[in-house]
Enzyme design. Structure first.
Site, PDB file in Angstrom:
ATOM      1  N   LYS A  46      54.577  27.223  43.786  1.00 48.16           N
ATOM      2  CA  LYS A  46      54.431  28.687  43.814  1.00 48.16           C
ATOM      3  C   LYS A  46      53.104  29.146  43.225  1.00 48.16           C
ATOM      4  O   LYS A  46      52.408  29.966  43.803  1.00 48.16           O
ATOM      5  CB  LYS A  46      55.541  29.378  42.997  1.00 48.16           C
ATOM      6  CG  LYS A  46      56.935  29.211  43.516  1.00 48.16           C
ATOM      7  CD  LYS A  46      57.907  30.061  42.709  1.00 48.16           C
ATOM      8  CE  LYS A  46      58.071  29.636  41.259  1.00 48.16           C
ATOM      9  NZ  LYS A  46      58.768  28.356  41.050  1.00 48.16           N
TER      10      LYS A  46
ATOM     11  N   ARG B 112      63.802  36.363  39.189  1.00 50.30           N
ATOM     12  CA  ARG B 112      64.377  35.030  39.065  1.00 50.30           C
ATOM     13  C   ARG B 112      65.894  35.064  38.910  1.00 50.30           C
ATOM     14  O   ARG B 112      66.520  34.016  38.761  1.00 50.30           O
ATOM     15  CB  ARG B 112      63.768  34.400  37.814  1.00 50.30           C
ATOM     16  CG  ARG B 112      63.334  32.962  37.967  1.00 50.30           C
ATOM     17  CD  ARG B 112      62.776  32.559  36.618  1.00 50.30           C
ATOM     18  NE  ARG B 112      62.243  31.238  36.580  1.00 50.30           N
ATOM     19  CZ  ARG B 112      60.935  30.956  36.650  1.00 50.30           C
ATOM     20  NH1 ARG B 112      60.054  31.905  36.837  1.00 50.30           N
ATOM     21  NH2 ARG B 112      60.537  29.713  36.517  1.00 50.30           N
TER      22      ARG B 112
ATOM     23  N   ARG C 271      65.699  22.988  33.998  1.00 56.27           N
ATOM     24  CA  ARG C 271      65.097  24.063  34.805  1.00 56.27           C
ATOM     25  C   ARG C 271      65.657  24.054  36.222  1.00 56.27           C
ATOM     26  O   ARG C 271      65.880  25.112  36.808  1.00 56.27           O
ATOM     27  CB  ARG C 271      63.565  23.926  34.812  1.00 56.27           C
ATOM     28  CG  ARG C 271      62.952  24.457  33.514  1.00 56.27           C
ATOM     29  CD  ARG C 271      61.565  23.925  33.271  1.00 56.27           C
ATOM     30  NE  ARG C 271      60.633  24.268  34.325  1.00 56.27           N
ATOM     31  CZ  ARG C 271      59.513  23.576  34.587  1.00 56.27           C
ATOM     32  NH1 ARG C 271      59.218  22.510  33.875  1.00 56.27           N
ATOM     33  NH2 ARG C 271      58.713  23.962  35.539  1.00 56.27           N
TER      34      ARG C 271
HETATM   35  P1  AMP Z   1      57.181  29.506  35.576  1.00 59.70           P
HETATM   36  O1  AMP Z   1      55.753  29.393  35.188  1.00 59.70           O
HETATM   37  O2  AMP Z   1      57.424  30.561  36.626  1.00 59.70           O
HETATM   38  O3  AMP Z   1      57.795  28.185  35.944  1.00 59.70           O
HETATM   39  O4  AMP Z   1      57.977  30.020  34.279  1.00 59.70           O
HETATM   40  C1  AMP Z   1      58.014  29.237  33.099  1.00 59.70           C
HETATM   41  C2  AMP Z   1      59.153  29.701  32.209  1.00 59.70           C
HETATM   42  O5  AMP Z   1      58.948  31.074  31.833  1.00 59.70           O
HETATM   43  C3  AMP Z   1      60.537  29.661  32.825  1.00 59.70           C
HETATM   44  O6  AMP Z   1      61.129  28.374  32.742  1.00 59.70           O
HETATM   45  C4  AMP Z   1      61.273  30.691  31.981  1.00 59.70           C
HETATM   46  O7  AMP Z   1      61.579  30.169  30.701  1.00 59.70           O
HETATM   47  C5  AMP Z   1      60.195  31.759  31.768  1.00 59.70           C
HETATM   48  N1  AMP Z   1      60.205  32.777  32.848  1.00 59.70           N
HETATM   49  C6  AMP Z   1      59.196  33.036  33.739  1.00 59.70           C
HETATM   50  N2  AMP Z   1      59.537  34.023  34.584  1.00 59.70           N
HETATM   51  C7  AMP Z   1      60.794  34.399  34.229  1.00 59.70           C
HETATM   52  C8  AMP Z   1      61.707  35.362  34.746  1.00 59.70           C
HETATM   53  N3  AMP Z   1      61.400  36.135  35.808  1.00 59.70           N
HETATM   54  N4  AMP Z   1      62.906  35.475  34.129  1.00 59.70           N
HETATM   55  C9  AMP Z   1      63.246  34.704  33.068  1.00 59.70           C
HETATM   56  N5  AMP Z   1      62.435  33.779  32.545  1.00 59.70           N
HETATM   57  C10 AMP Z   1      61.223  33.609  33.120  1.00 59.70           C
END
Ligand code: AMP
Length: 186
Positions: free
Chosen positions: A13, A88, A142
């Protein structure tokens, strides 16, 4: 153009969102990157979410929605944006619909990157970004969180007829070509 890029952890992504941002001249809003930078800079938000990110769990919906709503007030998002990592959960998707409605805006595309689960763990473990949530145990968590809380978001947008499924297997360039084709034929 207002776009959501969606997919499981490891689907690519962030990489594709950056390319879309450059190609279409719209800012890239990654909630994960906002959290990681807050943690790095030891801000109050960073201190609040560090343990959650480290475990691979989700930050509470109200916190994330508030953050995105505030961020979108910045003038740079006036003509569109690409959202990466948000919404999410189904409650976040509903809250985002309210945000759009309040501003009289609509979503142009929900791009769903489709990658078989077997590939995801290998991809994450081999990408070596050094993220604290990239260890095998955290990755498993995750993916479980994705299946239980995040995947239902696809059906939410299917009901709005907004979902464009992109085959997420292939080189970065190949996948980006598929995305461009989809967005240009919209
Ligand atoms: P990502 O970089 O999108 O993989 O996000 C890394 C981490 O940030 C995730 O595993 C969550 O802990 C937190 N996170 C990011 N976006 C969200 C969201 N929309 N809702 C809840 N937690 C989030």
């Amino acid at each position: 153009m207002r776009i959501i890029i969606f997919g499981p952890p490891g689907a690519g992504k962030g990489t594709q969102a950056k390319l879309i941002s450059e190609e279409y001249g719209i800012p890239h809003l990654s909630t994960g990157e906002i959290f990681r930078s807050a943690i790095k800079n030891e801000t109050p938000l960073g201190k609040e979410v560090k343990a959650i990110l480290d475990a691979g769990d989700l930050v509470p919906d109200n916190k994330v929605v508030e953050l995105v709503e505030e961020e979108l007030k910045d003038d740079k998002y006036r003509d569109g944006y690409i959202l990466d990592g948000f919404p999410r959960t189904v409650p976040q998707a509903k809250a985002f619909d309210n945000i759009l409605e309040k501003r009289g805006k609509t979503l142009d595309a929900f791009l769903q990157l489709d990658v078989p689960e077997e590939e995801l763990i290998d991809r994450i473990l081999s990408r070596g970004e050094g993220r604290s949530d990239d260890s095998p145990e955290k990755v498993k968590n995750r993916l479980a969180v994705y299946r239980e809380e995040t995947k239902p978001v696809i059906n939410y947008y299917k009901k709005q007829d907004a979902v464009k499924t992109i085959d997420g297997v292939g080189s970065i360039e190949e996948i980006f070509e598929r995305i461009k084709e989809t967005l240009d034929n919209k």
